[in-house]
Scaffold this active site. Structure first.
Site, PDB file in Angstrom:
ATOM      1  N   CYS A  67       0.808  -1.224   0.000  1.00 58.50           N
ATOM      2  CA  CYS A  67       0.000   0.000   0.000  1.00 58.50           C
ATOM      3  C   CYS A  67       0.833   1.264   0.000  1.00 58.50           C
ATOM      4  O   CYS A  67       0.501   2.222  -0.717  1.00 58.50           O
ATOM      5  CB  CYS A  67      -0.981  -0.004   1.172  1.00 58.50           C
ATOM      6  SG  CYS A  67      -0.211   0.094   2.808  1.00 58.50           S
ATOM      7  N   HIS A 105      -2.006   1.282   7.090  1.00 63.01           N
ATOM      8  CA  HIS A 105      -2.468   1.173   5.703  1.00 63.01           C
ATOM      9  C   HIS A 105      -2.679   2.569   5.138  1.00 63.01           C
ATOM     10  O   HIS A 105      -3.308   3.415   5.776  1.00 63.01           O
ATOM     11  CB  HIS A 105      -3.774   0.378   5.625  1.00 63.01           C
ATOM     12  CG  HIS A 105      -4.333   0.280   4.240  1.00 63.01           C
ATOM     13  ND1 HIS A 105      -3.649  -0.345   3.212  1.00 63.01           N
ATOM     14  CD2 HIS A 105      -5.488   0.756   3.694  1.00 63.01           C
ATOM     15  CE1 HIS A 105      -4.374  -0.262   2.101  1.00 63.01           C
ATOM     16  NE2 HIS A 105      -5.482   0.405   2.372  1.00 63.01           N
ATOM     17  N   ASP A 119      -8.296   3.272  -3.516  1.00 63.57           N
ATOM     18  CA  ASP A 119      -7.347   2.380  -2.849  1.00 63.57           C
ATOM     19  C   ASP A 119      -6.879   1.318  -3.841  1.00 63.57           C
ATOM     20  O   ASP A 119      -7.566   0.343  -4.103  1.00 63.57           O
ATOM     21  CB  ASP A 119      -8.012   1.721  -1.639  1.00 63.57           C
ATOM     22  CG  ASP A 119      -7.010   1.035  -0.722  1.00 63.57           C
ATOM     23  OD1 ASP A 119      -5.873   0.811  -1.157  1.00 63.57           O
ATOM     24  OD2 ASP A 119      -7.388   0.719   0.423  1.00 63.57           O
TER      25      ASP A 119
END
Length: 267
Positions: A67, A105, A119
């Site tokens: 991420c 995250h 995302d």
């Protein structure tokens, strides 16, 4: 860093405008061509949150990332095109974070015809931007939901074939430096899931292909199908054919994958 090189990497040739059509197209193109993966962490290679390092790895070396790399790079791309982008901190897991807990995250808040959650670094659930408000949204094979949990907290959930993943977040904007602690911990702590289990994930249309350890799962609207890899060459071939990752040196991790699989499931 060059935007044209990134666009070539994701095989995107449509006109670029800071609008919803461009945003949707870029999200789908990145997920289709750039996998989520933790191969460097498995091989003991240092991973950085710096965008220029992510660009070198993902664009120039044709790898994937996690991420901090994938959403960090994608945020840079969107800003270059003219989108209004903010970085948010997520906390992965089903339970509400404890006070003072650092986010593990990275996700993006993009204003484009309203606030959107973007995302490209959670593995593959959200195949297009999600309205940043409480609601349930269909992105087959996933059902995605955002719920307002009070005290400024929101919970993101994705569900497919009975399996659910979650993270918590607030709308407080953060800098990339917010993730330095998590970046170090997740790749150095032997109990970190990114150290314990190899993974690669790729989202293509209504299908999500997930490799964890020795098991490759294909998740689509028909359900989940599993295949166990049988050798280090099968691992190398799987990564190349299913995830566009030509990394033959990953074969050195095969003995550790076997040990981990036997610890979890026996022989």
């Amino acid at each position: 860093m060059q935007l044209d090189a990134y666009l070539k990497r994701i095989e995107y040739s449509q006109p670029l405008e800071p609008d919803r059509s461009t945003l949707d197209g870029l999200v789908k193109a990145q997920l289709r061509t750039i996998p989520f993966e933790n191969l460097d962490q498995q091989m003991g290679v240092d991973v950085s949150t710096a965008v220029d390092r992510a660009y070198e790895k993902v664009v120039l070396r044709q790898s994937g990332g996690w991420c901090f790399e994938l959403n960090g790079l994608f945020g840079w791309v969107l800003r270059e095109i003219g989108f209004e982008v903010a970085v948010l901190a997520g906390h992965v897991g089903p339970d509400k974070p404890q006070p003072g807990e650092t986010g593990d995250h990275m996700l993006l808040h993009v204003d484009c015809d309203g606030p959107l959650l973007v995302d490209v670094g959670f593995g593959g659930g959200p195949y297009q931007p999600v309205p940043l408000r409480p609601g349930t949204f269909s992105q087959p094979p996933y059902t995605i939901s955002i719920s307002n949990e009070g005290d400024g907290w929101y919970k993101y959930s994705e569900l497919a074939d009975g399996n659910e993943s979650n993270y918590w977040f607030t709308l407080d904007k953060v800098e990339t430096s917010h993730f330095e602690t998590a970046n170090r911990q997740l790749q150095s702590d032997p109990n970190s899931p990114f150290r314990r289990t190899l993974t690669a994930q790729r989202r293509v249309r209504n299908k999500h292909v997930v490799l964890r350890g020795l098991v490759k799962r294909t998740i689509d609207e028909a359900g989940t199908r599993e295949v166990r890899l049988s050798s280090e060459q099968a691992l190398v071939d799987c990564l190349k054919n299913d995830f566009n990752l030509d990394i033959p040196q990953i074969a050195t991790c095969w003995p550790a994958l076997i040990r981990r699989h036997e610890e979890l499931f026996g022989t």
